[in-house]
Scaffold this motif. Sequence first.
Motif, PDB file in Angstrom:
ATOM      1  N   VAL A  27      44.348  34.731  32.129  1.00  0.00           N
ATOM      2  CA  VAL A  27      43.092  35.246  32.700  1.00  0.00           C
ATOM      3  C   VAL A  27      42.538  36.313  31.756  1.00  0.00           C
ATOM      4  O   VAL A  27      43.284  37.022  31.075  1.00  0.00           O
ATOM      5  CB  VAL A  27      43.324  35.838  34.106  1.00  0.00           C
ATOM      6  CG1 VAL A  27      43.727  34.764  35.076  1.00  0.00           C
ATOM      7  CG2 VAL A  27      44.356  36.942  34.073  1.00  0.00           C
ATOM      8  N   LEU A  28      41.228  36.399  31.732  1.00  0.00           N
ATOM      9  CA  LEU A  28      40.543  37.413  30.922  1.00  0.00           C
ATOM     10  C   LEU A  28      40.053  38.521  31.857  1.00  0.00           C
ATOM     11  O   LEU A  28      39.312  38.240  32.807  1.00  0.00           O
ATOM     12  CB  LEU A  28      39.384  36.783  30.158  1.00  0.00           C
ATOM     13  CG  LEU A  28      39.754  35.631  29.210  1.00  0.00           C
ATOM     14  CD1 LEU A  28      38.503  35.056  28.568  1.00  0.00           C
ATOM     15  CD2 LEU A  28      40.748  36.102  28.155  1.00  0.00           C
ATOM     16  N   ILE A  29      40.433  39.728  31.568  1.00  0.00           N
ATOM     17  CA  ILE A  29      40.132  40.864  32.465  1.00  0.00           C
ATOM     18  C   ILE A  29      39.491  41.989  31.654  1.00  0.00           C
ATOM     19  O   ILE A  29      39.916  42.289  30.531  1.00  0.00           O
ATOM     20  CB  ILE A  29      41.418  41.377  33.150  1.00  0.00           C
ATOM     21  CG1 ILE A  29      42.105  40.245  33.909  1.00  0.00           C
ATOM     22  CG2 ILE A  29      41.094  42.535  34.088  1.00  0.00           C
ATOM     23  CD1 ILE A  29      43.457  40.626  34.470  1.00  0.00           C
ATOM     24  N   LYS A  30      38.516  42.622  32.250  1.00  0.00           N
ATOM     25  CA  LYS A  30      37.841  43.777  31.656  1.00  0.00           C
ATOM     26  C   LYS A  30      38.027  44.975  32.581  1.00  0.00           C
ATOM     27  O   LYS A  30      37.820  44.859  33.796  1.00  0.00           O
ATOM     28  CB  LYS A  30      36.354  43.482  31.472  1.00  0.00           C
ATOM     29  CG  LYS A  30      35.545  44.659  30.947  1.00  0.00           C
ATOM     30  CD  LYS A  30      34.073  44.259  30.810  1.00  0.00           C
ATOM     31  CE  LYS A  30      33.248  45.417  30.295  1.00  0.00           C
ATOM     32  NZ  LYS A  30      31.814  45.077  30.141  1.00  0.00           N
ATOM     33  N   GLY A  31      38.446  46.079  32.046  1.00  0.00           N
ATOM     34  CA  GLY A  31      38.648  47.247  32.900  1.00  0.00           C
ATOM     35  C   GLY A  31      38.995  48.498  32.099  1.00  0.00           C
ATOM     36  O   GLY A  31      38.938  48.507  30.862  1.00  0.00           O
ATOM     37  N   GLU A  32      39.367  49.546  32.829  1.00  0.00           N
ATOM     38  CA  GLU A  32      39.679  50.850  32.229  1.00  0.00           C
ATOM     39  C   GLU A  32      41.162  51.149  32.391  1.00  0.00           C
ATOM     40  O   GLU A  32      41.738  50.941  33.474  1.00  0.00           O
ATOM     41  CB  GLU A  32      38.857  51.963  32.901  1.00  0.00           C
ATOM     42  CG  GLU A  32      39.166  53.368  32.371  1.00  0.00           C
ATOM     43  CD  GLU A  32      38.364  54.439  33.111  1.00  0.00           C
ATOM     44  OE1 GLU A  32      37.324  54.084  33.722  1.00  0.00           O
ATOM     45  OE2 GLU A  32      38.786  55.605  33.085  1.00  0.00           O
ATOM     46  N   LEU A  78      39.473  44.980  26.877  1.00  0.00           N
ATOM     47  CA  LEU A  78      39.388  43.554  27.207  1.00  0.00           C
ATOM     48  C   LEU A  78      40.798  42.992  27.110  1.00  0.00           C
ATOM     49  O   LEU A  78      41.466  43.127  26.073  1.00  0.00           O
ATOM     50  CB  LEU A  78      38.449  42.835  26.229  1.00  0.00           C
ATOM     51  CG  LEU A  78      37.001  43.367  26.178  1.00  0.00           C
ATOM     52  CD1 LEU A  78      36.230  42.651  25.076  1.00  0.00           C
ATOM     53  CD2 LEU A  78      36.324  43.182  27.529  1.00  0.00           C
ATOM     54  N   LEU A  79      41.273  42.340  28.179  1.00  0.00           N
ATOM     55  CA  LEU A  79      42.658  41.885  28.244  1.00  0.00           C
ATOM     56  C   LEU A  79      42.739  40.380  28.421  1.00  0.00           C
ATOM     57  O   LEU A  79      41.904  39.766  29.114  1.00  0.00           O
ATOM     58  CB  LEU A  79      43.389  42.565  29.416  1.00  0.00           C
ATOM     59  CG  LEU A  79      43.384  44.091  29.456  1.00  0.00           C
ATOM     60  CD1 LEU A  79      44.043  44.575  30.731  1.00  0.00           C
ATOM     61  CD2 LEU A  79      44.091  44.657  28.235  1.00  0.00           C
ATOM     62  N   GLU A  80      43.781  39.812  27.812  1.00  0.00           N
ATOM     63  CA  GLU A  80      44.182  38.433  28.104  1.00  0.00           C
ATOM     64  C   GLU A  80      45.587  38.532  28.670  1.00  0.00           C
ATOM     65  O   GLU A  80      46.498  39.050  28.003  1.00  0.00           O
ATOM     66  CB  GLU A  80      44.167  37.569  26.840  1.00  0.00           C
ATOM     67  CG  GLU A  80      44.580  36.124  27.109  1.00  0.00           C
ATOM     68  CD  GLU A  80      44.538  35.277  25.849  1.00  0.00           C
ATOM     69  OE1 GLU A  80      43.819  35.653  24.911  1.00  0.00           O
ATOM     70  OE2 GLU A  80      45.253  34.267  25.822  1.00  0.00           O
ATOM     71  N   ALA A  81      45.780  38.074  29.915  1.00  0.00           N
ATOM     72  CA  ALA A  81      47.055  38.336  30.578  1.00  0.00           C
ATOM     73  C   ALA A  81      47.462  37.183  31.483  1.00  0.00           C
ATOM     74  O   ALA A  81      46.672  36.295  31.825  1.00  0.00           O
ATOM     75  CB  ALA A  81      46.940  39.622  31.392  1.00  0.00           C
TER      76      ALA A  81
END
Length: 445
Positions: A27-32, A78-81
């Motif tokens: 999943v691609l996630i955007k956050g702080e 920006l994360l790929e997890a």
Amino acid sequence: MADYLSVSALTKYIKYKFDQDPHLQSVLIKGELSNFKKHSSGHLYFNVKDQNSVINAMMFKGVAAKLDFTPKEGDQVLLEARVSVYERRGNYQIYVNKMHMDGVGNLYQKLEALKKKLSEAGYFDERHKQEIPKYPKKIAVLTASTGAAIRDIYSTINNRYPLAEQVQISTLVQGEQAKQDIIEKIQYAQSLDVDTIIIGRGGGSIEDLWNFNEEEVVKAIFNCPKPIISAVGHETDFTLSDFVADIRAATPTQAAVIATPDQYELHQQLRQVKLFLTRNIKQHVQQQRKYLEHTASYYKFKTPSLLYDQQIQKRDDLEKQLKLNMQLTLQNNKQQLSLLKGQFNLKTFKQNIVTHRNQTLQKQQELTKIIHAQLHNKKTTLASKLDNLNTLSPTNTMLRGYTIVNKDEQVITSTQDLKENDNIELTMKDGIVEAQVKKVRCKDE
């Protein structure tokens, strides 16, 4: 009982479902990033959050070593997890495979801007810091009424310095109402006449600790006349309250240590002082005893009469000399009095008075004759001068038929001063005549 699942069995089943779901494998996630920590093993543990939600996350050491930047609190990423379940705690989390920067987190950016503003205004200057009292009588503790922080502070103060009275003020440390509650509790603590105020809470993410970054809270701490120790979060957590407080403690326990002396150290110091005083008192007593023994061995103290027999004889000599001087003085005064009496004869004094009185009367008569003669001479001289004045007086001259001529208030004595048609005044014995010159004739014409 066979129909009931154990917690572990249910957790394993849910984890199996997560692991089998292809949509959760990448999943691609955007956050702080928040609550970021690097374990001694090299693994990274952190939270990823946005305005509404928070997800637990971790990144293994091998993957973290490939990052092209150093992650820190507040970074937008920006994360790929992969999504899975951590069985031990029974909560879901993500295992990050890739991470890229996506700007600075809003909260962190806001924190840095406020920190810069308050720093430039002087709120963090050392010159405003107050000293923490060494032996406090009353300590106010502002923290949540439940939790590890209050227990740690309470037990530490009791163990170190039980003489200090603890005033525990239940304070909100998280949530929307916490900011105003912290400010009100600081003001309340001021009114209790405490020596020191401790503000503390346990660790948490930046949003959990955000109330201690609020500008109003910072100013309330700055304006507090009592010294404040900030013990917010763990050792790695920093808030603006830490910078403005008089001193920052890494943990609530350390705050209690800073606020109080150690009773065991005080006992040790007292024992050392007692030994020092005892030793010095003994030395002083020994010195004074030796001085007393030396003084007591002085020969005059062995024969006390030697201390006063000379003084008695000296006193007798002085008394004798005093009497002699008094007699001589009295005798001289008597002689002077006799001489004065011999010089002062009453009969001769009366005769001198009569003689001086007669001489005074004689001088008075002579002076009176001289004054009368002088007055007579002055009167005669005055009468002669008055006759001369009458003879020379213009009035007498006019009585003989003469007239005084005036022109423009000036006396005219020559025909040269007149010309035809001049207006003139003729002053006579009985009045003034105003006239006009018809013709002027001089003696030489």
